[in-house]
Design a protein around this motif. Structure first.
Motif: not given
Length: 481
Positions: A173-174, A183-188
């Protein structure tokens, strides 16, 4: 909780196709109005398919679609509705993307217990399929430019954002946030993984090498959107039976190959127009994405085997799968060929053309195996369009080598069609619409006689078809048409 209504309201059923449109299609033509009828019908079917998917999820046993998964599907659909209210066109770009079709079909099979899951519980394939609606909703919201936060799940090392690209990352999941075009994508755990910037042309860019954007090929006509060369969508060849149909596997194109595709594509529009304005029109109206394939099966360093392969998928309306064409001329002819299959499949979904069974028993000079009647009709239709295209190309070619190549292609395709037209015309199972279609095909076939190929090309084409039939009869025994 009842499923949310599918946005927007599904358009009313398409009325019966007028005969003048049917005759256009029989001549392998079609103006924007005629092709638009086929497109609207296919788009309506896509909305109905998505409606059926939501209904199937709501009706599936909890073991197949657990309550949390069903709630998530409804949350995703709520995001689609929100995006729809802001920019309807943006949402349609994602929902009508050809490769959304194979995904939806696969979900339906899984939810019915005939696909990746069982009544004992969803398999990993079904879980990934259900997760994909979150990615579709996020992509639509990005295109619509609305602010949102959601959670996406990467599978098989890729986080897909359909029509935009994919991120190479470990499965899991991200967290996703989109605001002010970024758009910002972050680790769990909250760590920053990637930042993307949405572009005005509907793409998403990042200098991070882990981001794999969908290449946008320039529009074929002004006022239209670009044509995606989609080499990252996880459903681009799912269930397509590539090897069974003589096609190679999907491939990811590197920067050098992308440049080669783009250079070849640059010459496609004028070459389509050589075959008549209707060839450019059908490509502009029907083509929604290209899926790159690797070199054809049997190809090798010495050049043996087929030099090119291509295909279409009925459940992926608007997609053409193709290995890299050698020249812009063959790129254009590939589109002519494959878009006839797209056109005829869409027509057959709208009006029945025949009542023949699916028994493979007919000789087709372009195949070594027996074909069912519908396959014979499809092949004859596409090869008739090619015969027309190459004849026009030959008549307009200035260089002798180009002219000879075009006449050879024309003569072969025309002789192949001529070998099977009697079978099509003689079928008592054609519907009224099917009879109109085949009669117009015959009219076009005879019109090609107005400018016959040089004698040598014609003789070689006749010998080719005659030899193909002898080999077919030897291979397939006493089976006849």
């Amino acid at each position: 909780m009842s499923p949310a209504p599918i946005p927007p309201l599904i358009p009313p059923p398409i009325p019966p196709l007028p005969d003048h449109m049917l005759r256009q299609l029989g001549r392998t033509e079609g103006d924007t109005g005629t092709l638009g009828v086929l497109v609207r019908d296919q788009d309506t079917r896509r909305l109905l398919l998505l409606r059926a998917l939501l209904d199937a999820a709501g009706a599936a046993p909890a073991a197949l679609c657990p309550p949390p998964a069903l709630d998530r599907l409804r949350q995703d659909w709520a995001l689609l509705e929100k995006a729809e209210r802001t920019d309807r066109s943006a949402v349609r770009t994602v929902l009508f993307h050809p490769l959304t079709g194979p995904w939806a079909q696969r979900c339906l099979r899984g939810l019915s217990g005939t696909g990746t899951g069982t009544t004992a519980g969803p398999g990993p394939g079904l879980r990934a399929d259900l997760d994909h609606l979150s990615a579709l909703a996020a992509a639509a919201a990005i295109r619509a430019g609305i602010t949102f936060t959601t959670r996406l799940t990467a599978h098989d090392g890729l986080l897909s954002l359909p029509t935009l690209g994919a991120l190479r990352t470990e499965s899991g999941p991200l967290g996703i946030t989109f605001e002010d075009g970024e758009l910002t994508v972050r680790e769990a755990g909250g760590g920053l993984l990637l930042t993307l910037r949405a572009q005005p042309d509907g793409t998403a860019g990042s200098a991070d090498p882990r981001w794999l954007p969908v290449l946008a090929l320039p529009a074929l006509r002004s006022g239209l959107g670009p044509v995606p060369l989609d080499d990252v969508d996880p459903y681009r060849t799912d269930g397509s039976g590539l090897r069974r149909h003589g096609l190679s596997a999907a491939t990811h194109v590197d920067d050098h190959e992308r440049k080669a595709w783009a250079e070849s594509w640059a010459g496609v529009a004028p070459l389509l127009r050589v075959g008549g304005e209707h060839r450019l029109t059908e490509a502009a109206v029907l083509l929604r994405c290209l899926v790159p394939l690797g070199p054809p099966p049997g190809s090798g360093p010495a050049g043996e085997g087929a030099a090119h392969c291509s295909g279409t998928r009925r459940e992926a309306f608007g997609a053409v799968l193709s290995s890299k064409p050698a020249t812009p001329a063959y790129f254009a002819s590939t589109l002519v060929h494959e878009l006839q299959h797209t056109k005829l499949a869409a027509l057959a979904a709208l009006v029945p053309l025949h009542h023949e069974d699916a028994t493979p028993r007919h000789f087709a000079p372009w195949r070594s195996d027996p074909r069912p009647f519908d396959g014979l009709l499809q092949g004859a239709y596409s090869h008739l369009a090619l015969a027309d295209y190459w004849q026009r190309f030959a008549r307009g070619a200035r260089r002798v080598t180009h002219r000879d190549l075009a006449w050879a292609e024309h003569a072969r395709c025309r002789e192949q069609v001529g070998a099977v037209l009697p079978v099509l015309a003689g079928s008592a199972a054609l519907t009224r619409e099917g009879r109109v279609l085949v009669n117009e095909m015959i009219t076009l076939y005879h019109r090609l006689d107005d400018c016959p190929p040089p004698t040598g090309h014609l003789a070689r084409a006749q010998a080719y078809v005659a030899t193909a039939k002898v080999i077919w009869q030897q291979r397939n025994g006493s089976r006849t048409q």
